[in-house]
Every structure is written in structure tokens, then in C-alpha cells.
Design an enzyme around this catalytic site. Structure first.
Site, PDB file in Angstrom:
ATOM      1  N   ASP A 295       0.783  -1.040   0.201  1.00 15.92           N
ATOM      2  CA  ASP A 295       0.237  -0.261   0.384  1.00 15.92           C
ATOM      3  C   ASP A 295       0.823   1.591  -0.225  1.00 15.92           C
ATOM      4  OD1 ASP A 295      -2.600  -1.934   0.291  1.00 15.92           O
ATOM      5  OD2 ASP A 295      -2.571  -0.708   1.982  1.00 15.92           O
TER       6      ASP A 295
ATOM      7  N   HIS B 198       4.047  -1.842   3.245  1.00 14.02           N
ATOM      8  CA  HIS B 198       3.565  -1.378   2.710  1.00 14.02           C
ATOM      9  C   HIS B 198       5.625  -1.070   2.291  1.00 14.02           C
ATOM     10  CE1 HIS B 198       1.318  -0.542   5.838  1.00 14.02           C
ATOM     11  NE2 HIS B 198      -0.319   0.406   4.401  1.00 14.02           N
TER      12      HIS B 198
HETATM   13 ZN    ZN Z   1      -3.088   3.167   2.686  1.00 15.56          ZN
END
Ligand code: ZN
Length: 255
Positions: A75, A221
């Protein structure tokens, strides 16, 4: 029926029941208050728990999958410092992944998005701004956020993005309405890495590996330093266990 609608109907039913009881025998005011508090808590929980399918249907894993396949998702990119390095590690292990990109970052780093696409990974929409106040958006503003990012993806990769991951994993009735229009598949996860709070890469991978099973979706992430050692350790673990890392589209659309 969505859990949101079930809750609304149940609350209205209980409210009517309280009114009937009140007219027959008379009840204390705090019964009404209690009903309101419970309703409020359930609605708030529905916003934060994506797997509860409260306002919309979200895919958090593929329970029908028997093969040893999982999906790694990243992400908040594309990120100037780490995304290309992430791509190099994935290539080394012949692994495929899915990147839920923020529109603003796509416009800043179009060549990185192109590299993700050219390597055969899936690209998903993760809103345009990822603003902290985004969950107060109207349906119209949500539509603008989603379409802006879709357009940026299409302009660079020539591909239509069909996947959406809500920023912060939070859903609201307004977002659900917008997604009904854009027809994106909503993708959550069932293995959270806590890579933004835990620093030690080995500890992160140890906690992820405990939950690995066919059809799992892992949340990482690609905006921070620890993503590189975490990914390397994770792919080594998967290789040893004969697991294959595939894109979300491959994971969800295989029985
Ligand atoms: Zn996010």
C-alpha cells in the site's frame, strides 16, 4: 443482505418494541439511550472492520483455494526510495504482487508505476489523496478521488484498474455508494504485518508466517525502509514452504 442493513432493521425493530412496551407499562428513558449507544458502537465497528462486510463486500482472502498460493500487497506507493528495490526482490524470487497506489504518488512517479505494470504485477486504486479526513467525504468526492486515480493508472499503463483498497481500511456508506458506481472489487487482507509499527523485520515475518495458508492476502507498505528485509525474509520462507506469491486477480479468480 449487508450487515449494515440488518443492523438498521434490527435497531428500528427494537426501537418500535421499546415504544410499544413504553405505552403498555412505561419504561425508563435509559433503555432508549442503551439502544442508541449499542447502535452507534456497531456502526463504528462496521466502519473499521473490513472483513465484517458491513457497508460493502470486501475480499480479504480466497477460502476456496487449495493450492499453496498467497497474495502479497503493498500500500501507499509508488515510492521513490523503495518501490523499484521491491520490484527487484520480487523478480529475484519470480514472485508476483499487487500494488495499491495513491493517485498523487502515481503523478509524482509515473515511471515507477510503469515499471510495476511492465513486471506483470497488479495495480490497484488506493484513492487519490489518502487524506486523513478522507472518510468524511461525500459520495461525489469519493467518486472524484477514485476516478482521478483510475485515470492516472490508465494514462500510464493503458490498463483499467478494477481493484480498490480503502485508505486506512475504513469503509463508510458514502464510499460504498461510490464503489457501486465505479464497480471496483474491494480488497482487504487477512494477514496484517504491522510493518508500520514494528521495526524488527524478522519479528514481522515471524508473525506473518504463523498465519500463512492457501488464499491468504498479506498487507505490507512499500513506503518504508523495513519493507526490503521483510520482503526478502518472507519470500525465502514462502519458497521453503513451496508457496507461490501471485497477484490478487490470480488469487481471487481461481477456485
Ligand atoms: Zn494506505
Amino acid at each position: 443482505m449487508k450487515n449494515f442493513r440488518i443492523t438498521t432493521f434490527a435497531t428500528i425493530g427494537l426501537f418500535l418494541l421499546l415504544i410499544i412496551l413504553d405505552t403498555i407499562t412505561g419504561i425508563a428513558l435509559w433503555w432508549y439511550l442503551l439502544l442508541f449507544v449499542v447502535w452507534f458502537l456497531v456502526m463504528a465497528m462496521g466502519s473499521f472492520v473490513l472483513s465484517g462486510n458491513f457497508y460493502l463486500k470486501a475480499f480479504t482472502f480466497n477460502k476456496n483455494l487449495k493450492e499453496k498460493k498467497i497474495a502479497i500487497t503493498f500500500d501507499d506507493g509508488p515510492n521513490l526510495e523503495f518501490t523499484l528495490k521491491v520490484l527487484a526482490i520480487l523478480k529475484n524470487y519470480n514472485a508476483k504482487a499487487t500494488f495499491f497506489c495513491i493517485g498523487q504518488n502515481i503523478e509524482r512517479h509515473p515511471t515507477i508505476l510503469k515499471a510495476i505494470s511492465e513486471d506483470g504485477h497488479d495495480i490497484g486504486n488506493h484513492s487519490f489523496s489518502h487524506d486523513v479526513t478522507i472518510d468524511f467525504n461525500s459520495t461525489e468526492n469519493w467518486l472524484h478521488e477514485i476516478k482521478q486515480t483510475d485515470n492516472a493508472i490508465r494514462k500510464i499503463t493503458n490498463k483499467k484498474s478494477t481493484l480498490f483498497r480503502p485508505p486506512f481500511g475504513v469503509t463508510t456508506p458514502k464510499l460504498a455508494k461510490a464503489l457501486k458506481v465505479t464497480e471496483h472489487e474491494v480488497i482487504g487482507w487477512n494477514i496484517r504485518s504491522y510493518d508500520t509499527v514494528t521495526k524488527n523485520p524478522e519479528r514481522i515475518v515471524k508473525s506473518i508466517s504463523k498465519h500463512i495458508k492457501p488464499g491468504a492476502i498479506i498487507l505490507l507498505h512499500d513506503k518504508q525502509k523495513n519493507v526490503l528485509p521483510v520482503l526478502e525474509h518472507l519470500l525465502q520462507f514462502l519458497e521453503k514452504q513451496n508457496y507461490q506469491a501471485v497477484t490478487i486477480n490470480e488469487l481471487l479468480h481461481e477456485k
